[in-house]
Design an enzyme around this catalytic site. Structure first.
Site, PDB file in Angstrom:
ATOM      1  N   ARG A  87       0.787  -1.240   0.000  1.00 56.58           N
ATOM      2  CA  ARG A  87       0.000   0.000   0.000  1.00 56.58           C
ATOM      3  C   ARG A  87       0.818   1.289   0.000  1.00 56.58           C
ATOM      4  O   ARG A  87       0.244   2.363  -0.112  1.00 56.58           O
ATOM      5  CB  ARG A  87      -0.971   0.062   1.201  1.00 56.58           C
ATOM      6  CG  ARG A  87      -2.026  -1.007   1.186  1.00 56.58           C
ATOM      7  CD  ARG A  87      -3.223  -0.596   2.025  1.00 56.58           C
ATOM      8  NE  ARG A  87      -2.853  -0.235   3.386  1.00 56.58           N
ATOM      9  CZ  ARG A  87      -3.710   0.328   4.242  1.00 56.58           C
ATOM     10  NH1 ARG A  87      -4.931   0.602   3.868  1.00 56.58           N
ATOM     11  NH2 ARG A  87      -3.322   0.606   5.473  1.00 56.58           N
ATOM     12  N   ASP A  88       2.134   1.223   0.154  1.00 59.10           N
ATOM     13  CA  ASP A  88       2.921   2.465   0.179  1.00 59.10           C
ATOM     14  C   ASP A  88       4.209   2.321  -0.630  1.00 59.10           C
ATOM     15  O   ASP A  88       5.241   2.880  -0.275  1.00 59.10           O
ATOM     16  CB  ASP A  88       3.240   2.869   1.624  1.00 59.10           C
ATOM     17  CG  ASP A  88       3.754   4.307   1.711  1.00 59.10           C
ATOM     18  OD1 ASP A  88       3.362   5.134   0.862  1.00 59.10           O
ATOM     19  OD2 ASP A  88       4.556   4.601   2.614  1.00 59.10           O
ATOM     20  N   LEU A  89       4.147   1.563  -1.707  1.00 56.18           N
ATOM     21  CA  LEU A  89       5.322   1.384  -2.550  1.00 56.18           C
ATOM     22  C   LEU A  89       5.634   2.711  -3.256  1.00 56.18           C
ATOM     23  O   LEU A  89       4.735   3.385  -3.760  1.00 56.18           O
ATOM     24  CB  LEU A  89       5.056   0.288  -3.581  1.00 56.18           C
ATOM     25  CG  LEU A  89       6.270  -0.275  -4.310  1.00 56.18           C
ATOM     26  CD1 LEU A  89       7.166  -1.027  -3.338  1.00 56.18           C
ATOM     27  CD2 LEU A  89       5.819  -1.205  -5.434  1.00 56.18           C
TER      28      LEU A  89
END
Length: 203
Positions: A87-89
């Site tokens: 979710r935060d690549l």
């Protein structure tokens, strides 16, 4: 969630060695990675006027996808499929070691299926410019959301510029949701057509 994420063991994921609480502060002890993140590599290349080879971008994103696939398919000891989503690549969360290995870091906002703590209504976790449309809309996510972000990274490595970038976060989000995407080959004619097609299909 941290305890679950600490069990991830993959050559392309930074290893968590220990986690706990000390003097009222929580800590995570992680593998030290001698290298640079993609953001630093891209900035150095731009500063030096160097164009990153297409093979470099493909290799980095392939290894990133191997790490993400492992997390997406991860099961607990009972065999329950947890479907961990990063979710935060972003470029800052993909490290390239000086030996050439790729390591995905910071599963800090990763979502584990069935976790006790849900994201508060109206709160979107992730990096502007690298979130999938469904993540922005607050819809249920699966591994395809991470795949979208991984291919945004590939697009930027191939073309040499940001894909979704506006003057502010709100405008950037609107660009992700509504703006047409220029095929990589239109921006850089030297990019192989088959590779450009893969990028567009994934996006």
């Amino acid at each position: 969630e941290a305890a679950i994420l600490a069990r991830l063991t993959h050559s392309n994921i930074a290893q968590v060695y220990d986690l706990g609480e000390q003097d009222g502060e929580f800590f995570i002890a992680m593998e030290f990675i001698a290298g640079q993140d993609l953001s630093a590599i891209q900035k150095a290349a731009a500063h030096s006027g160097i164009k990153l080879p297409y093979g470099f971008g493909c290799r980095v994103v392939r290894d990133t996808c191997l790490a993400l696939h492992y997390a997406h398919q991860f099961s607990d000891p009972s065999g329950a499929h947890l479907r961990i989503i990063h979710r935060d690549l972003s470029p800052k969360n993909v490290m390239v070691t000086y030996e050439g290995a790729v390591k995905v870091i910071d599963f800090g906002v990763a979502k584990v299926r069935g976790s006790l703590q849900e994201t508060k209504a109206g709160l979107v976790k992730g990096s502007a410019g690298y979130m999938s449309p469904e993540q922005i809309r607050g819809e249920p996510l699966d591994g395809r959301s991470d795949l979208f972000t991984a291919v945004v990274l590939l697009y930027e490595l191939l073309v040499g510029r940001r894909l979704f970038l506006e003057l502010n976060e709100a405008a950037t989000i609107q660009r992700i949701l509504h703006a047409p995407i220029q095929p990589p080959k239109d921006a850089e004619p030297d990019i192989p057509a088959a590779l450009s097609d893969v990028v567009m299909r994934a996006l």
